[in-house]
Design a protein around this motif. Structure first.
Motif, PDB file in Angstrom:
ATOM      1  N   ARG A  29       0.805  -1.220   0.000  1.00 20.99           N
ATOM      2  CA  ARG A  29       0.000   0.000   0.000  1.00 20.99           C
ATOM      3  C   ARG A  29       0.840   1.273   0.000  1.00 20.99           C
ATOM      4  NH1 ARG A  29      -5.511   0.239   3.437  1.00 20.99           N
ATOM      5  NH2 ARG A  29      -6.728  -1.094   2.058  1.00 20.99           N
ATOM      6  N   THR A  31       2.963   4.005  -1.180  1.00 26.59           N
ATOM      7  CA  THR A  31       3.395   4.427  -2.511  1.00 26.59           C
ATOM      8  C   THR A  31       4.340   5.617  -2.435  1.00 26.59           C
ATOM      9  OG1 THR A  31       1.486   5.882  -2.834  1.00 26.59           O
ATOM     10  CG2 THR A  31       1.250   3.600  -3.583  1.00 26.59           C
ATOM     11  N   GLY A  32       4.815   5.948  -1.226  1.00 30.03           N
ATOM     12  CA  GLY A  32       5.826   6.980  -1.104  1.00 30.03           C
ATOM     13  C   GLY A  32       5.301   8.404  -1.054  1.00 30.03           C
ATOM     14  N   HIS A  33       4.151   8.621  -0.404  1.00 34.10           N
ATOM     15  CA  HIS A  33       3.672   9.996  -0.226  1.00 34.10           C
ATOM     16  C   HIS A  33       4.607  10.781   0.709  1.00 34.10           C
ATOM     17  CE1 HIS A  33      -0.497   9.705  -1.959  1.00 34.10           C
ATOM     18  NE2 HIS A  33      -0.259   8.418  -1.787  1.00 34.10           N
ATOM     19  N   ARG A  35       4.201  11.341   3.901  1.00 30.97           N
ATOM     20  CA  ARG A  35       3.516  12.129   4.939  1.00 30.97           C
ATOM     21  C   ARG A  35       3.940  11.715   6.341  1.00 30.97           C
ATOM     22  NH1 ARG A  35       3.375  16.337   3.799  1.00 30.97           N
ATOM     23  NH2 ARG A  35       1.856  16.932   5.345  1.00 30.97           N
ATOM     24  N   ILE A  39       5.305  14.465   9.030  1.00 32.27           N
ATOM     25  CA  ILE A  39       4.598  14.702  10.292  1.00 32.27           C
ATOM     26  C   ILE A  39       5.466  14.326  11.491  1.00 32.27           C
ATOM     27  CG2 ILE A  39       2.666  13.789  11.688  1.00 32.27           C
ATOM     28  CD1 ILE A  39       1.384  15.431   9.644  1.00 32.27           C
ATOM     29  N   LEU A  46      12.735   7.773   5.400  1.00 35.07           N
ATOM     30  CA  LEU A  46      12.403   7.359   4.038  1.00 35.07           C
ATOM     31  C   LEU A  46      13.646   6.810   3.354  1.00 35.07           C
ATOM     32  CD1 LEU A  46      10.353  10.516   2.926  1.00 35.07           C
ATOM     33  CD2 LEU A  46       9.460   8.410   3.958  1.00 35.07           C
ATOM     34  N   GLU A  48      15.838   6.051  -0.344  1.00 38.90           N
ATOM     35  CA  GLU A  48      16.313   6.946  -1.400  1.00 38.90           C
ATOM     36  C   GLU A  48      15.208   7.343  -2.388  1.00 38.90           C
ATOM     37  OE1 GLU A  48      20.187   6.914  -4.334  1.00 38.90           O
ATOM     38  OE2 GLU A  48      19.642   5.071  -3.276  1.00 38.90           O
ATOM     39  N   ASP A  49      14.204   6.477  -2.531  1.00 37.55           N
ATOM     40  CA  ASP A  49      13.098   6.760  -3.443  1.00 37.55           C
ATOM     41  C   ASP A  49      11.921   7.422  -2.745  1.00 37.55           C
ATOM     42  OD1 ASP A  49      14.553   5.657  -5.485  1.00 37.55           O
ATOM     43  OD2 ASP A  49      13.586   3.691  -5.375  1.00 37.55           O
ATOM     44  N   GLY A  50      12.023   7.576  -1.421  1.00 39.01           N
ATOM     45  CA  GLY A  50      10.967   8.264  -0.686  1.00 39.01           C
ATOM     46  C   GLY A  50       9.928   7.341  -0.059  1.00 39.01           C
ATOM     47  N   PHE A  51      10.245   6.049   0.051  1.00 43.31           N
ATOM     48  CA  PHE A  51       9.307   5.110   0.684  1.00 43.31           C
ATOM     49  C   PHE A  51       9.690   4.908   2.150  1.00 43.31           C
ATOM     50  CE2 PHE A  51       8.812   4.451  -3.758  1.00 43.31           C
ATOM     51  CZ  PHE A  51       7.519   3.979  -3.951  1.00 43.31           C
ATOM     52  N   CYS A  74      -1.219   9.044   6.815  1.00 43.16           N
ATOM     53  CA  CYS A  74      -0.977   8.301   5.576  1.00 43.16           C
ATOM     54  C   CYS A  74      -2.264   8.199   4.766  1.00 43.16           C
ATOM     55  CB  CYS A  74      -0.456   6.898   5.883  1.00 43.16           C
ATOM     56  SG  CYS A  74      -0.214   5.930   4.370  1.00 43.16           S
ATOM     57  N   PRO A  75      -2.318   8.794   3.578  1.00 39.77           N
ATOM     58  CA  PRO A  75      -3.549   8.733   2.789  1.00 39.77           C
ATOM     59  C   PRO A  75      -3.848   7.331   2.264  1.00 39.77           C
ATOM     60  CG  PRO A  75      -1.836   9.876   1.557  1.00 39.77           C
ATOM     61  CD  PRO A  75      -1.284   9.599   2.923  1.00 39.77           C
ATOM     62  N   GLU A  76      -2.833   6.472   2.224  1.00 41.39           N
ATOM     63  CA  GLU A  76      -3.057   5.104   1.747  1.00 41.39           C
ATOM     64  C   GLU A  76      -3.490   4.181   2.877  1.00 41.39           C
ATOM     65  OE1 GLU A  76      -2.797   4.461  -1.439  1.00 41.39           O
ATOM     66  OE2 GLU A  76      -1.341   5.858  -2.303  1.00 41.39           O
TER      67      GLU A  76
END
Lengths: 83, 401
Positions: A29, A31-33, A35, A39, A46, A48-51, A74-76
């Motif tokens: 789930r 996807t690297g937002h 958030r 926060i 995170l 290197e890709d922001g996950f 987390c929006p996901e």
């Protein structure tokens, strides 16, 4: 119209407990937002890709509230906390 | 003629129960007022003159998440609303997993939070320069002079588009956005310009985004020309209109709500959460999906081939998720809005968009803390990506900071 902003959404899960908590990140789930990190940067890092790299991480009682806020942001709905 | 009961039920479901504005034409009313009027309701079949086939509209937060996280039942392939035939559809926008991840993998690192962090000083510089240009005048059209210029300037540098090509490229981008009749031609021209850049950057250094895309590998092979051009064009188009409109709707909101603005000016450290609130209220990328099989979703029967529009601003205003949803509260402890979409297609440029909006809000309110909307201004509302054509603001000139 309100004169000043008010606290709108209560933090969902807290009375702060004096026990550690484990962070579970559903990698299907996430996807690297980013958030969670925005926060609560002290709890959520995170890659290197922001996950999120927090899956399996245990945090102490002093960070429970931040961990919960990061999960709620987390929006996901990819993050949950386990006792 | 006999009609099977199930068919009758289906026809009843397809009786339009609401109006929506998916097309990018002029609107007489504020598109977000339409969103508010719709509210948070079960999926409904929309009446829309711009798309005679009709489509479902989803407004509730949980329904929106259910659809966007379920690419097996709700596919992005063949999903545009209104239907616009393009010779090559936008990729990866109109593709599904696992294909979509192959494309995303090519750009996600170049657009990660840490990669974008390095651009922030330049963002600050561009933003400050634009405000310098109009602050002493005491008024400006935010859309034309600030919101449209700031992100595209930052992006075209980051993209690696040569200075000499930028004006023509921006011209076709504007046509693509605002001239629906000529959209296929504009899309073709955008792709031509991008294709020339991809060709020039093949085998060269990957020091800008076009270079990264030109030299990316997919399935262990160098990315094919066509895929590289489509990906690069899509990434460009994705931020072209959305970030300017996020800035414009935010400043319009704060012009109309001086008490909220005063709270922001009093503590500019709130700009980050203010940006999130504006994104929640004014989400403007409305994802579309196509139903892959006959199914029942939240009590309505959807047929294979039906298209669904996910109203992300409605989801952001769902009272089941956000307390007092129609007002901006900069102190929400969490804000899981879906302005950047969800699931496999979440906006790949969100780490670029967020600091741009934050910097625009902070610099503007540092230097122009007190402003009003010009009286009787016609803002030129547009549907599609809900837009303002202009936003004339005025302030006391000479109060330069």
């Amino acid at each position: 119209m309100k004169a000043t902003p008010v606290k709108a959404t209560p933090v969902k899960a807290t009375p702060v407990k004096a026990t550690p908590v484990k962070i579970v990140v559903d990698s299907a789930r996430c996807t690297g937002h980013g958030r969670c990190h925005a926060i609560a940067a002290a709890v959520y890092q995170l890659d290197e890709d922001g996950f999120s790299t927090a899956d399996g991480q245990t945090v102490g009682p002093e960070q429970r509230e931040d961990a919960q806020r990061g999960a709620n942001a987390c929006p996901e709905a990819a993050i949950s906390l386990e006792e | 003629m006999t009609v099977e009961p199930r068919e009758m039920a289906e026809e009843a479901e397809r009786h339009p129960r609401g109006h929506f504005m998916a097309s990018s034409g002029p609107l007489k009313i504020d598109p977000f007022a339409v969103i508010d009027e719709l509210g948070s309701v079960p999926p409904f079949w929309a009446d829309d003159s711009s798309d005679v086939m009709g489509y479902w509209v989803v407004t509730r937060y949980s329904d929106a998440r259910g659809i966007l996280q379920d690419h097996e039942r709700f596919s992005a392939v063949g999903a545009p609303i209104p239907w616009v035939p393009l010779e090559d559809p936008l990729l990866p926008t109109y593709s599904d997993p696992p294909e979509v991840q192959k494309y995303r993998r090519a750009v996600v690192r170049a657009m990660s939070p840490s990669a974008i962090e390095r651009l922030k000083p330049r963002m600050e510089e561009v933003c400050a320069g634009l405000i310098d240009g109009f602050i002493d005048r005491g008024h400006c059209d935010v859309v034309a002079e600030f919101a449209n210029v700031f992100p595209i300037t930052v992006f075209l540098e980051f993209f690696g588009m040569p200075v000499a090509e930028r004006a023509e490229f921006a011209y076709w981008a504007t046509r693509w956005l605002h001239d629906r009749k000529n959209q296929p031609e504009a899309w073709a021209r955008i792709r031509e310009i991008v294709a020339a850049q991809i060709e020039a950057k093949r085998g060269g250094p990957s020091e800008d985004l076009l270079g990264v895309i030109a030299n990316a590998t997919i399935d262990g092979e160098l990315i094919p020309d066509k895929a590289a051009v489509s990906l690069a064009s899509t990434v460009f188009i994705g931020g072209l209109h959305t970030v300017p409109m996020a800035i414009s709707w935010s400043l319009r909101h704060l012009a109309r709500h001086p008490e909220i603005r005063a709270a922001l000016v009093a503590d500019l450290s709130q700009c980050e959460s203010a940006a999130e609130e504006m994104l929640r209220l004014y989400a403007m990328a409305l994802p579309k999906r196509r139903v892959t099989r006959d199914l029942t979703f939240q009590g309505v029967d959807m047929r294979a081939g039906d298209r669904v529009l996910v109203s992300t601003p409605s989801a952001g205003r769902d009272p089941n998720v956000f307390a007092d949803p129609h007002h901006a509260h900069f102190d929400r402890p969490d804000n899981p809005h879906m302005a950047f979409g969800l699931g496999a297609h979440r906006c790949v440029g969100l780490h670029l968009a967020r600091p741009e909006l934050q910097i625009a809000l902070r610099q503007w309110h540092e230097r122009i803390p007190d402003y009003t909307l010009e009286a009787d201004a016609d803002l030129g509302f547009q549907g599609g990506v809900p837009s303002l054509s202009r936003l004339p603001l005025k302030w006391i000139a000479g109060a330069r900071r």
